[in-house]
Write a protein that holds these residues in place. Structure first.
Motif, PDB file in Angstrom:
ATOM      1  N   GLN A  39      25.338   4.495 -18.776  1.00  0.00           N
ATOM      2  CA  GLN A  39      26.208   5.528 -18.231  1.00  0.00           C
ATOM      3  C   GLN A  39      26.498   5.248 -16.759  1.00  0.00           C
ATOM      4  N   GLY A  40      27.798   5.114 -16.430  1.00  0.00           N
ATOM      5  CA  GLY A  40      28.163   4.843 -15.042  1.00  0.00           C
ATOM      6  C   GLY A  40      27.709   3.463 -14.605  1.00  0.00           C
ATOM      7  N   ASP A  41      27.522   3.311 -13.305  1.00  0.00           N
ATOM      8  CA  ASP A  41      27.082   2.040 -12.719  1.00  0.00           C
ATOM      9  C   ASP A  41      25.970   2.339 -11.720  1.00  0.00           C
ATOM     10  N   PRO A  42      24.742   2.591 -12.201  1.00  0.00           N
ATOM     11  CA  PRO A  42      23.676   3.078 -11.331  1.00  0.00           C
ATOM     12  C   PRO A  42      22.971   2.028 -10.487  1.00  0.00           C
TER      13      PRO A  42
ATOM     14  N   LEU B 227      10.540  11.317 -13.062  1.00  0.00           N
ATOM     15  CA  LEU B 227      11.793  12.070 -12.971  1.00  0.00           C
ATOM     16  C   LEU B 227      12.134  12.366 -11.522  1.00  0.00           C
ATOM     17  N   ALA B 228      11.136  12.739 -10.727  1.00  0.00           N
ATOM     18  CA  ALA B 228      11.367  13.010  -9.308  1.00  0.00           C
ATOM     19  C   ALA B 228      11.774  11.752  -8.567  1.00  0.00           C
ATOM     20  N   SER B 229      11.188  10.625  -8.955  1.00  0.00           N
ATOM     21  CA  SER B 229      11.487   9.354  -8.292  1.00  0.00           C
ATOM     22  C   SER B 229      12.884   8.851  -8.609  1.00  0.00           C
ATOM     23  N   TRP B 230      13.315   9.029  -9.872  1.00  0.00           N
ATOM     24  CA  TRP B 230      14.591   8.489 -10.322  1.00  0.00           C
ATOM     25  C   TRP B 230      15.737   9.484 -10.232  1.00  0.00           C
ATOM     26  N   GLN B 231      15.463  10.740  -9.934  1.00  0.00           N
ATOM     27  CA  GLN B 231      16.494  11.773  -9.989  1.00  0.00           C
ATOM     28  C   GLN B 231      17.771  11.422  -9.237  1.00  0.00           C
ATOM     29  N   PRO B 232      17.696  10.847  -8.003  1.00  0.00           N
ATOM     30  CA  PRO B 232      18.941  10.520  -7.287  1.00  0.00           C
ATOM     31  C   PRO B 232      19.802   9.485  -7.998  1.00  0.00           C
ATOM     32  N   ASP B 233      19.172   8.694  -8.902  1.00  0.00           N
ATOM     33  CA  ASP B 233      19.912   7.608  -9.570  1.00  0.00           C
ATOM     34  C   ASP B 233      20.436   8.000 -10.937  1.00  0.00           C
ATOM     35  N   ILE B 234      20.158   9.237 -11.373  1.00  0.00           N
ATOM     36  CA  ILE B 234      20.597   9.651 -12.697  1.00  0.00           C
ATOM     37  C   ILE B 234      22.073  10.041 -12.650  1.00  0.00           C
ATOM     38  N   THR B 235      22.849   9.419 -13.551  1.00  0.00           N
ATOM     39  CA  THR B 235      24.284   9.737 -13.624  1.00  0.00           C
ATOM     40  C   THR B 235      24.462  11.038 -14.398  1.00  0.00           C
ATOM     41  N   PRO B 236      25.189  12.046 -13.845  1.00  0.00           N
ATOM     42  CA  PRO B 236      25.392  13.309 -14.556  1.00  0.00           C
ATOM     43  C   PRO B 236      26.033  13.055 -15.914  1.00  0.00           C
TER      44      PRO B 236
ATOM     45  N   GLY C 199      26.532  -3.365 -12.535  1.00  0.00           N
ATOM     46  CA  GLY C 199      25.584  -4.300 -11.943  1.00  0.00           C
ATOM     47  C   GLY C 199      24.265  -4.370 -12.675  1.00  0.00           C
ATOM     48  N   GLU C 200      23.623  -5.549 -12.567  1.00  0.00           N
ATOM     49  CA  GLU C 200      22.299  -5.793 -13.138  1.00  0.00           C
ATOM     50  C   GLU C 200      22.215  -5.417 -14.611  1.00  0.00           C
ATOM     51  N   VAL C 201      23.026  -6.079 -15.408  1.00  0.00           N
ATOM     52  CA  VAL C 201      23.010  -5.887 -16.856  1.00  0.00           C
ATOM     53  C   VAL C 201      22.340  -7.095 -17.495  1.00  0.00           C
TER      54      VAL C 201
END
Length: 219
Positions: A135-138, A210-219, A22-24
């Motif tokens: 990476q992935g579909d964030p 980093l704290a704000s985006w951490q939940p959206d980071i694909t491992p 999404g959103e590319v």
């Protein structure tokens, strides 16, 4: 919100064998298939079938081979999706039309079978490159309120995460971020600071991001 349509349409395209993100590059949905990489599928989402949805499809037509327009089906069945003029316009433009029910069922109202307009090679190439590098579909397609998790931002966040404990050199980050040298040097977001020659540290702005985006980071 339009993002509520993203998962049903994503499942529909995945069942056809596509990898969907999404959103590319401002497209709500971009789908590619490994066994046919030359075909680029673009989807646009709206809560209702309207002229704006078709105009978005016209804009995306220079980048994609198949354009799917998707919207919520009207509760009484008397919306634009039932208007033969609207469907005929999509057929003439070569756009596919998808209706999404309140339960998430996706119906094909019009198939994309007509020839498409001439492509813009530059826009098309950038679209495919961003899809492949991400990476992935964030990001769920159809959203506009939060900055997009691009492939570049993903790499910058990977650098930031690696620098939380200690300063780093770009060459030490290449295994997780191929573009580390460029990202740290350009410092587009202001997350990094040069501590000494060839060594960078994370700024407070970087730690906050980093704290704000951490939940959206694909491992």
């Amino acid at each position: 919100m339009e993002t509520s349509l993203y998962e049903p349409v994503k499942r529909f395209l995945e069942q056809l064998g596509y990898t969907v993100k999404g959103e590319v590059r401002n497209c709500d949905i971009v789908a590619l298939r490994d066994d046919d990489p030359a075909v680029v599928v673009i989807g646009e989402l709206k809560l209702a079938f309207n002229l704006e949805l078709i105009l978005q499809g016209v804009d995306r037509a220079t980048m994609g081979d198949e354009i799917w327009l998707a919207a919520r089906l009207s509760a009484n069945g008397k919306g634009r999706e039932s208007d033969p003029r609207y469907r005929n316009l999509c057929r003439r433009l070569g756009f596919g039309l998808l209706g999404v029910s309140a339960t998430g069922r996706v119906d094909v109202l019009v198939s994309p079978i007509s020839p498409m307009p001439r492509k813009d090679p530059r826009r098309r190439s950038r679209l495919m490159e961003e899809h492949r590098r991400r990476q992935g579909d964030p990001v769920a397609g159809g959203g506009t309120r939060k900055p997009i998790m691009t492939a570049y931002r993903q790499q910058a966040l990977a650098c930031a995460a690696a620098m939380t404990a200690a300063p780093q050199r770009p060459r030490d980050l290449k295994h997780i971020c191929p573009d580390a040298q460029k990202i740290l040097h350009r410092n587009v977001y202001g997350w990094f600071q040069r501590a000494e020659r060839g060594v960078y540290v994370l700024t407070e702005l970087g730690r906050s991001a980093l704290a704000s985006w951490q939940p959206d980071i694909t491992p």
